[in-house]
Design a protein around this motif. Structure first.
Motif, mmCIF file in Angstrom:
data_model
loop_
_atom_site.group_PDB
_atom_site.id
_atom_site.type_symbol
_atom_site.label_atom_id
_atom_site.label_comp_id
_atom_site.label_asym_id
_atom_site.label_seq_id
_atom_site.Cartn_x
_atom_site.Cartn_y
_atom_site.Cartn_z
ATOM 1 N N SER A 38 -64.605 -58.566 91.464
ATOM 2 C CA SER A 38 -65.915 -58.092 91.008
ATOM 3 C C SER A 38 -65.888 -58.062 89.472
ATOM 4 O O SER A 38 -64.870 -58.419 88.859
ATOM 5 C CB SER A 38 -66.231 -56.724 91.617
ATOM 6 O OG SER A 38 -65.368 -55.757 91.059
ATOM 7 N N GLY A 39 -66.973 -57.630 88.863
ATOM 8 C CA GLY A 39 -67.091 -57.672 87.400
ATOM 9 C C GLY A 39 -65.978 -56.939 86.674
ATOM 10 O O GLY A 39 -65.583 -57.319 85.565
ATOM 11 N N SER A 40 -65.461 -55.882 87.274
ATOM 12 C CA SER A 40 -64.397 -55.090 86.635
ATOM 13 C C SER A 40 -63.193 -55.953 86.285
ATOM 14 O O SER A 40 -62.464 -55.646 85.341
ATOM 15 C CB SER A 40 -63.944 -53.951 87.566
ATOM 16 O OG SER A 40 -65.025 -53.117 87.875
ATOM 17 N N MET A 86 -63.601 -57.343 82.921
ATOM 18 C CA MET A 86 -63.645 -56.246 81.933
ATOM 19 C C MET A 86 -62.211 -55.854 81.582
ATOM 20 O O MET A 86 -61.843 -55.740 80.416
ATOM 21 C CB MET A 86 -64.400 -55.044 82.508
ATOM 22 C CG MET A 86 -65.899 -55.244 82.591
ATOM 23 S SD MET A 86 -66.711 -53.880 83.434
ATOM 24 C CE MET A 86 -66.559 -52.554 82.223
ATOM 25 N N PHE A 91 -70.174 -46.728 82.838
ATOM 26 C CA PHE A 91 -69.495 -48.034 82.786
ATOM 27 C C PHE A 91 -68.855 -48.296 81.423
ATOM 28 O O PHE A 91 -67.833 -48.978 81.350
ATOM 29 C CB PHE A 91 -70.429 -49.153 83.244
ATOM 30 C CG PHE A 91 -70.737 -49.013 84.707
ATOM 31 C CD1 PHE A 91 -69.761 -49.290 85.649
ATOM 32 C CD2 PHE A 91 -71.957 -48.521 85.139
ATOM 33 C CE1 PHE A 91 -70.010 -49.109 87.004
ATOM 34 C CE2 PHE A 91 -72.212 -48.331 86.496
ATOM 35 C CZ PHE A 91 -71.236 -48.631 87.430
ATOM 36 N N ARG A 111 -65.748 -46.485 81.766
ATOM 37 C CA ARG A 111 -64.792 -47.218 82.594
ATOM 38 C C ARG A 111 -63.987 -48.213 81.753
ATOM 39 O O ARG A 111 -62.782 -48.389 81.961
ATOM 40 C CB ARG A 111 -65.509 -47.954 83.731
ATOM 41 C CG ARG A 111 -64.496 -48.664 84.637
ATOM 42 C CD ARG A 111 -65.128 -49.456 85.726
ATOM 43 N NE ARG A 111 -65.748 -48.592 86.726
ATOM 44 C CZ ARG A 111 -66.171 -49.046 87.915
ATOM 45 N NH1 ARG A 111 -66.030 -50.313 88.218
ATOM 46 N NH2 ARG A 111 -66.736 -48.228 88.758
ATOM 47 N N ASN A 168 -76.163 -53.395 79.522
ATOM 48 C CA ASN A 168 -77.125 -52.663 80.362
ATOM 49 C C ASN A 168 -76.341 -51.578 81.108
ATOM 50 O O ASN A 168 -75.623 -51.888 82.050
ATOM 51 C CB ASN A 168 -77.759 -53.646 81.338
ATOM 52 C CG ASN A 168 -78.911 -53.056 82.132
ATOM 53 O OD1 ASN A 168 -79.947 -52.730 81.580
ATOM 54 N ND2 ASN A 168 -78.733 -52.922 83.438
ATOM 55 N N THR A 174 -75.821 -49.182 83.659
ATOM 56 C CA THR A 174 -76.473 -49.007 84.958
ATOM 57 C C THR A 174 -76.601 -47.526 85.356
ATOM 58 O O THR A 174 -77.465 -47.180 86.153
ATOM 59 C CB THR A 174 -75.665 -49.768 86.024
ATOM 60 O OG1 THR A 174 -75.221 -51.002 85.456
ATOM 61 C CG2 THR A 174 -76.490 -50.076 87.248
ATOM 62 N N ASP A 193 -70.324 -56.170 78.230
ATOM 63 C CA ASP A 193 -70.477 -56.024 79.684
ATOM 64 C C ASP A 193 -71.954 -56.227 80.021
ATOM 65 O O ASP A 193 -72.795 -55.392 79.692
ATOM 66 C CB ASP A 193 -70.005 -54.617 80.078
ATOM 67 C CG ASP A 193 -70.447 -54.178 81.467
ATOM 68 O OD1 ASP A 193 -71.092 -54.969 82.190
ATOM 69 O OD2 ASP A 193 -70.147 -53.023 81.828
ATOM 70 N N VAL A 234 -72.784 -56.936 83.269
ATOM 71 C CA VAL A 234 -72.638 -57.023 84.732
ATOM 72 C C VAL A 234 -73.986 -56.822 85.420
ATOM 73 O O VAL A 234 -74.321 -57.545 86.354
ATOM 74 C CB VAL A 234 -71.573 -56.005 85.234
ATOM 75 C CG1 VAL A 234 -71.630 -55.855 86.752
ATOM 76 C CG2 VAL A 234 -70.171 -56.443 84.800
ATOM 77 N N SER A 235 -74.770 -55.848 84.944
ATOM 78 C CA SER A 235 -76.010 -55.546 85.676
ATOM 79 C C SER A 235 -77.262 -56.115 85.004
ATOM 80 O O SER A 235 -78.365 -55.665 85.304
ATOM 81 C CB SER A 235 -76.149 -54.034 85.872
ATOM 82 O OG SER A 235 -76.247 -53.385 84.631
ATOM 83 N N ALA A 268 -71.321 -60.366 86.930
ATOM 84 C CA ALA A 268 -70.800 -60.437 88.300
ATOM 85 C C ALA A 268 -71.916 -60.939 89.202
ATOM 86 O O ALA A 268 -73.089 -60.872 88.852
ATOM 87 C CB ALA A 268 -70.315 -59.062 88.741
ATOM 88 N N GLN A 285 -73.152 -59.953 92.131
ATOM 89 C CA GLN A 285 -73.960 -59.123 93.049
ATOM 90 C C GLN A 285 -75.151 -58.414 92.417
ATOM 91 O O GLN A 285 -75.736 -57.521 93.024
ATOM 92 C CB GLN A 285 -73.060 -58.091 93.729
ATOM 93 C CG GLN A 285 -72.662 -56.873 92.903
ATOM 94 C CD GLN A 285 -71.509 -57.117 91.956
ATOM 95 O OE1 GLN A 285 -71.130 -58.234 91.684
ATOM 96 N NE2 GLN A 285 -70.928 -56.037 91.441
ATOM 97 N N LYS A 286 -75.494 -58.792 91.176
ATOM 98 C CA LYS A 286 -76.612 -58.099 90.523
ATOM 99 C C LYS A 286 -77.740 -59.103 90.273
ATOM 100 O O LYS A 286 -78.223 -59.708 91.216
ATOM 101 C CB LYS A 286 -76.127 -57.459 89.235
ATOM 102 C CG LYS A 286 -74.834 -56.667 89.404
ATOM 103 C CD LYS A 286 -75.030 -55.202 89.504
ATOM 104 C CE LYS A 286 -73.700 -54.489 89.457
ATOM 105 N NZ LYS A 286 -73.738 -53.144 89.952
HETATM 106 C C1 LIG Z 1 -72.807 -52.056 83.778
HETATM 107 C C2 LIG Z 1 -71.739 -52.242 84.796
HETATM 108 N N1 LIG Z 1 -70.506 -52.555 84.377
HETATM 109 C C3 LIG Z 1 -69.505 -52.751 85.242
HETATM 110 C C4 LIG Z 1 -69.674 -52.587 86.589
HETATM 111 C C5 LIG Z 1 -68.543 -52.800 87.511
HETATM 112 O O1 LIG Z 1 -68.741 -53.992 88.157
HETATM 113 P P1 LIG Z 1 -68.081 -54.345 89.562
HETATM 114 O O2 LIG Z 1 -68.496 -53.279 90.518
HETATM 115 O O3 LIG Z 1 -68.666 -55.693 89.832
HETATM 116 O O4 LIG Z 1 -66.618 -54.384 89.345
HETATM 117 C C6 LIG Z 1 -70.936 -52.250 87.086
HETATM 118 C C7 LIG Z 1 -71.161 -52.045 88.522
HETATM 119 O O5 LIG Z 1 -72.119 -51.500 88.963
HETATM 120 C C8 LIG Z 1 -71.977 -52.077 86.154
HETATM 121 O O6 LIG Z 1 -73.213 -51.766 86.583
#
Ligand SMILES: Cc1ncc(COP(=O)(O)O)c(C=O)c1O
Length: 367
Positions: free
Chosen positions: A62-64, A67, A87, A90, A135, A137, A170, A172-173, A193, A195-196
């Motif tokens: 996934s996107g992480s 990152m 995020f 994170r 963005n 989330t 990042d 991702v969203s 990633a 899935q968004k």
């Molecule tokens: C802004 C943002 N960064 C990182 C992530 C983490 O991505 P993933 O769940 O694809 O690892 C998310 C997941 O919702 C996110 O919204």
């Protein structure tokens, strides 16, 4: 199986049936020419989505994944991690977990990362990486990545190559739902990633990676293995668009096809559709509840974070919405109790969003 409820949550999103079916394409060997062709095709199309000439890299995670890989591979001295929510936090946690030197700079709740904050941090001369969440989330705020990019360009202007600060973002969203011009902003690594806003199932992390980031990462002795950005970059280069380990070809078949659908819609039309949906939901939310973001210039294009009134029961709303075929999202992280979120991304249209809001109005008796 229970009835499918339409997902108005910030990922995973609903995926068009023809895109889902592409995942059932018969497997091919990942070392074949066919796999190279598929991977190059995605590469070239993603460059258009990101507005970049930089190398596009894929990871079966996934996107992480990217990152973590990017902050670990790119930081030589210290990373300045700018956070406006869960995020951003994170990314800082990833640095700490990998023994990567990093400092976190948090904005006031509900506020974006400001270019002046970045300028101040860079003036210390301590950092060679800046990370920004395009963005966030958890709060529905979009950061001014262009203006921040200008600050970084100015800082880098009189620096020798090895002293230049790398800019990691990042998205991702937001990528593919909001326009981010990677090369114009000077972004060294833009991460998203599947899935968004791209509108696929979770499973691939996608990034652009600049030559400058590659050169810098080569100076970092311990980059890990699976998410070593240098190893991935080299394998794409030397082995004609192949990857070090076995990728999810199922996702790649679907992504390649979905990118054609995106180009068919027109990438600018896609951004305009997201902007239109976001404006509509914000105006609706302001009328009935109130929104978290104070300056709408920074409002997310892909989701809206709405203030919960006293006694608002999101679980009960979702229970009743589910009977009508919809789901919305609760707040996230520190904002969980104070907000709920409606996502409007990927292949959803204004008509879909209006359908959802009509049902919410009906359930809650809103006028
Ligand atoms: C802004 C943002 N960064 C990182 C992530 C983490 O991505 P993933 O769940 O694809 O690892 C998310 C997941 O919702 C996110 O919204």
């Amino acid at each position: 199986m229970s009835m499918h409820t339409r997902l108005f949550i910030p990922g995973p999103v609903d995926v068009a049936t023809d895109v889902l079916l592409k995942m059932a394409t018969p497997q091919i060997g990942h070392r074949t020419k066919e796999a190279s062709v598929l991977q190059k095709s995605i590469h070239d199309k993603m460059q258009k989505v990101f507005y970049t000439e930089n190398r596009i890299m894929l990871s079966t995670s996934s996107g992480s994944g990217f990152m973590e890989g990017s902050i670990r591979s790119c930081t030589r001295k210290k990373a300045a991690v700018f956070s406006i929510g869960a995020f951003g936090d994170r990314w800082y946690k990833m640095a700490v977990a990998n023994n990567v030197p990093a400092d976190k700079f948090s904005s006031e709740p509900g506020q974006p990362t400001l270019p002046a904050d970045v300028e101040k941090a860079l003036a210390t001369g301590l950092y060679d990486v800046v990370t920004v969440t395009h963005n966030e989330t958890s709060v529905g705020i979009q950061n001014p990545v262009e203006e921040i990019g200008e600050v970084i360009k100015t800082y880098n202007a009189d620096k020798a190559d090895e002293e230049k600060v790398l800019y990691l973002v990042d998205a991702v969203s937001s990528a593919a739902g909001a326009k981010i011009e990677v090369d114009a902003c000077g972004i060294d690594c833009l991460i998203t990633a599947t899935q968004k806003a791209l509108g696929l199932p979770a499973g691939l992390s996608i990034c652009s990676f600049s030559q400058r980031a590659y050169n810098a990462a080569k100076q970092v002795p311990f980059r890990g293995l699976y998410f070593d950005m240098v190893e991935i970059f080299d394998t794409i280069d030397k082995k004609n668009h192949q990857y070090p380990s076995t990728p999810s070809l199922a996702h790649m078949f679907a992504l390649d096809y979905q990118l054609d659908r995106i180009m068919l819609e027109g990438i600018e039309n896609r951004f305009a559709r997201h902007t239109e949906m976001s404006k509509y939901v914000r105006n609706w939310a302001k009328k009935h509840f109130g929104i978290l973001v104070t300056d709408e210039k920074y409002a997310s294009k892909t989701l809206t974070t709405i203030l919960k009134p006293e006694g608002f029961d999101l679980k009960e709303l979702n229970k009743r919405l589910a009977m009508r075929g919809y789901t919305v999202s609760d707040g996230y992280g520190k904002m969980k109790d104070k907000t709920f979120r409606i996502a409007h991304m990927a292949d959803n249209t204004l008509a879909d969003v209006r359908g959802l809001l009509f049902e919410i109005e009906d359930i809650l008796g809103l006028k």
